[in-house]
Design a protein around this motif. Structure first.
Motif, short mmCIF file in Angstrom:
data_model
loop_
_atom_site.label_atom_id
_atom_site.label_comp_id
_atom_site.label_asym_id
_atom_site.label_seq_id
_atom_site.Cartn_x
_atom_site.Cartn_y
_atom_site.Cartn_z
N ASN A 25 7.36 -66.30 -17.46
CA ASN A 25 6.16 -65.44 -17.61
C ASN A 25 6.47 -64.22 -18.72
O ASN A 25 5.59 -63.35 -18.82
N ILE A 26 7.36 -64.87 -19.94
CA ILE A 26 7.29 -63.96 -21.04
C ILE A 26 7.10 -64.78 -22.24
O ILE A 26 7.62 -65.76 -22.34
N ARG A 27 6.43 -64.07 -23.08
CA ARG A 27 6.29 -64.80 -24.55
C ARG A 27 6.56 -64.02 -25.55
O ARG A 27 6.27 -62.82 -25.76
N ASP A 118 25.18 -67.28 -19.54
CA ASP A 118 24.25 -67.40 -18.54
C ASP A 118 23.66 -65.96 -18.23
O ASP A 118 24.40 -65.14 -17.68
N PHE A 119 22.76 -65.69 -18.74
CA PHE A 119 21.88 -64.39 -18.63
C PHE A 119 21.68 -64.11 -17.35
O PHE A 119 21.64 -62.69 -16.84
N SER A 120 21.37 -64.95 -16.48
CA SER A 120 21.08 -64.52 -14.72
C SER A 120 22.22 -63.50 -14.37
O SER A 120 21.98 -63.02 -13.38
N LYS A 121 23.35 -63.78 -14.78
CA LYS A 121 24.40 -63.05 -14.17
C LYS A 121 24.82 -61.63 -15.05
O LYS A 121 25.85 -60.94 -14.67
N ILE A 122 24.16 -61.35 -16.24
CA ILE A 122 24.50 -60.34 -16.99
C ILE A 122 23.94 -59.02 -16.58
O ILE A 122 22.65 -58.94 -16.33
N PRO A 123 24.73 -57.98 -16.08
CA PRO A 123 24.14 -56.55 -15.86
C PRO A 123 23.23 -56.24 -17.23
O PRO A 123 23.49 -56.33 -18.24
N VAL A 124 21.80 -55.68 -16.55
CA VAL A 124 21.09 -55.05 -17.82
C VAL A 124 21.03 -53.71 -17.27
O VAL A 124 20.26 -53.53 -15.86
N CYS A 125 21.27 -52.80 -18.01
CA CYS A 125 21.18 -51.38 -17.78
C CYS A 125 19.71 -50.75 -18.28
O CYS A 125 19.68 -50.74 -19.21
N GLU A 135 9.53 -48.80 -14.01
CA GLU A 135 9.46 -49.90 -12.99
C GLU A 135 9.01 -51.10 -13.87
O GLU A 135 9.29 -52.17 -13.56
N LYS A 136 8.12 -50.89 -14.94
CA LYS A 136 7.67 -52.01 -15.84
C LYS A 136 8.95 -52.77 -16.52
O LYS A 136 8.98 -53.74 -16.71
N ILE A 137 10.06 -51.96 -17.00
CA ILE A 137 11.16 -52.38 -17.57
C ILE A 137 11.97 -52.96 -16.68
O ILE A 137 12.64 -53.98 -16.87
N ARG A 138 12.00 -52.63 -15.11
CA ARG A 138 12.83 -53.24 -14.16
C ARG A 138 12.21 -54.59 -13.95
O ARG A 138 13.03 -55.58 -13.82
N SER A 139 10.82 -54.69 -13.93
CA SER A 139 10.14 -56.00 -13.80
C SER A 139 10.51 -56.92 -14.84
O SER A 139 10.68 -58.13 -14.59
N ILE A 144 15.02 -62.20 -15.99
CA ILE A 144 15.91 -62.69 -16.80
C ILE A 144 17.34 -62.57 -16.04
O ILE A 144 18.46 -63.49 -16.56
N THR A 145 17.60 -61.86 -15.33
CA THR A 145 19.07 -61.37 -14.83
C THR A 145 18.69 -60.72 -13.00
O THR A 145 17.64 -60.62 -12.81
N ILE A 146 19.65 -61.06 -12.45
CA ILE A 146 19.51 -60.81 -10.63
C ILE A 146 20.24 -59.57 -10.72
O ILE A 146 20.29 -58.79 -9.90
N ASP A 147 20.92 -58.90 -11.90
CA ASP A 147 21.62 -57.55 -11.89
C ASP A 147 20.97 -56.57 -12.83
O ASP A 147 21.27 -56.75 -13.88
N VAL A 148 20.15 -55.73 -12.32
CA VAL A 148 19.29 -54.84 -13.10
C VAL A 148 19.78 -53.15 -12.59
O VAL A 148 19.90 -53.05 -11.35
N ARG A 149 20.40 -52.56 -13.39
CA ARG A 149 20.74 -51.18 -12.67
C ARG A 149 20.22 -50.11 -13.67
O ARG A 149 20.18 -50.00 -14.96
#
Length: 253
Positions: A25-27, A118-125, A135-139, A144-149
């Motif tokens: 969903n990202i280009r 593996d970006f899916s496990k990297i925390p994104v702050c 909320e748009k940034i969280r989405s 790309i990751t399961i860890d959003v803080r």
């Protein structure tokens, strides 16, 4: 479909480009850098430009750039309606306040182009100038990751300093260890199981509890032997770290 422009071609830009490109969903519609030769890899997959005035309309503009140029580049993007993001751990949110919609997208990881992650496990702050933008940034991050803080600028500054200690400084100590091994004709690989075990211990132990070694034991004879063996440049580091461990654990050197 979320459309994004990435400004920068360094390690973070490289890995974020790949992570976003792999999302359905990202280009990434464009990558900018002032040097044409830096765009070679990206030009195989998307549009590129060396002229910041030619940026395409997008939902997000990601500034994966050196810290000191972020405010200057942000100023040049103030007419864009998309959300302007920077990826720095040390730069505050207010560095982007010349723009209308802005925030922070800080992946807490060490990046090298020749090492896959593996970006899916990297925390994104994340942080933003409004609840709607947050909320748009969280989405975006959650794609790309399961860890959003949600981390504010002061917390992120502290986190970045902590990251320098646990990553950059520890890696420098690996380099010193490798140098000592090489000088004494020892294969550095012999230390890799020890390095792996040290890192894995903090999965179950507090770092304070995981500490071992002559400094913790106050083993003065071993400490003195090590200091006598080391060169001046390494002796100072050894003494400083030994003192720090003993101070933290309430012991005297």
């Amino acid at each position: 479909m979320i459309e994004m422009v990435i400004l920068g071609t360094g390690n973070i830009a490289f890995h974020l480009f790949n992570a976003f490109s792999e999302s359905e969903n990202i280009r990434v519609i464009q990558v900018y850098n002032h040097r044409q030769e830096s765009l070679k890899y990206f030009s195989n997959f998307t549009d590129t430009t060396t002229n910041i005035k030619n940026l395409k309309p997008a939902h997000f503009y990601l500034l994966a750039l050196k810290d000191d140029v972020i405010p200057e580049i942000a100023e040049k993007l103030k007419s864009y309606v998309g959300i302007i993001l920077h990826t720095s751990g040390a730069v505050g949110l207010n560095a982007l306040d010349s723009t209308t919609n802005f925030g922070v997208f800080y992946p807490l990881q060490t990046f090298s182009k020749n090492k896959a992650v593996d970006f899916s496990k990297i925390p994104v702050c994340i942080e933003a100038n409004s609840a709607e933008n947050l909320e748009k940034i969280r989405s975006l991050a959650s794609r790309i990751t399961i860890d959003v803080r949600e981390i504010d600028s002061e917390q992120r500054k502290a986190l970045h300093v902590a990251a320098v200690f646990v990553n950059n400084f520890s890696n420098h100590l690996y380099s010193i260890g490798a140098e000592i091994c090489a000088e004494n004709k020892i294969d550095f690989s012999i230390l890799k199981p020890l390095i792996a075990e040290t890192a894995s211990k903090i999965e179950s132990l507090n770092p304070l509890e995981a500490q071992t070694g002559p400094a913790l034991r106050n083993d003065q004879k071993t400490i003195e032997t090590h200091l006598a063996f080391l060169s001046k440049k390494h002796k100072d580091i050894y003494s400083l770290l030994t003192q720090s461990i003993q101070d933290l654990h309430g012991k005297k050197l």
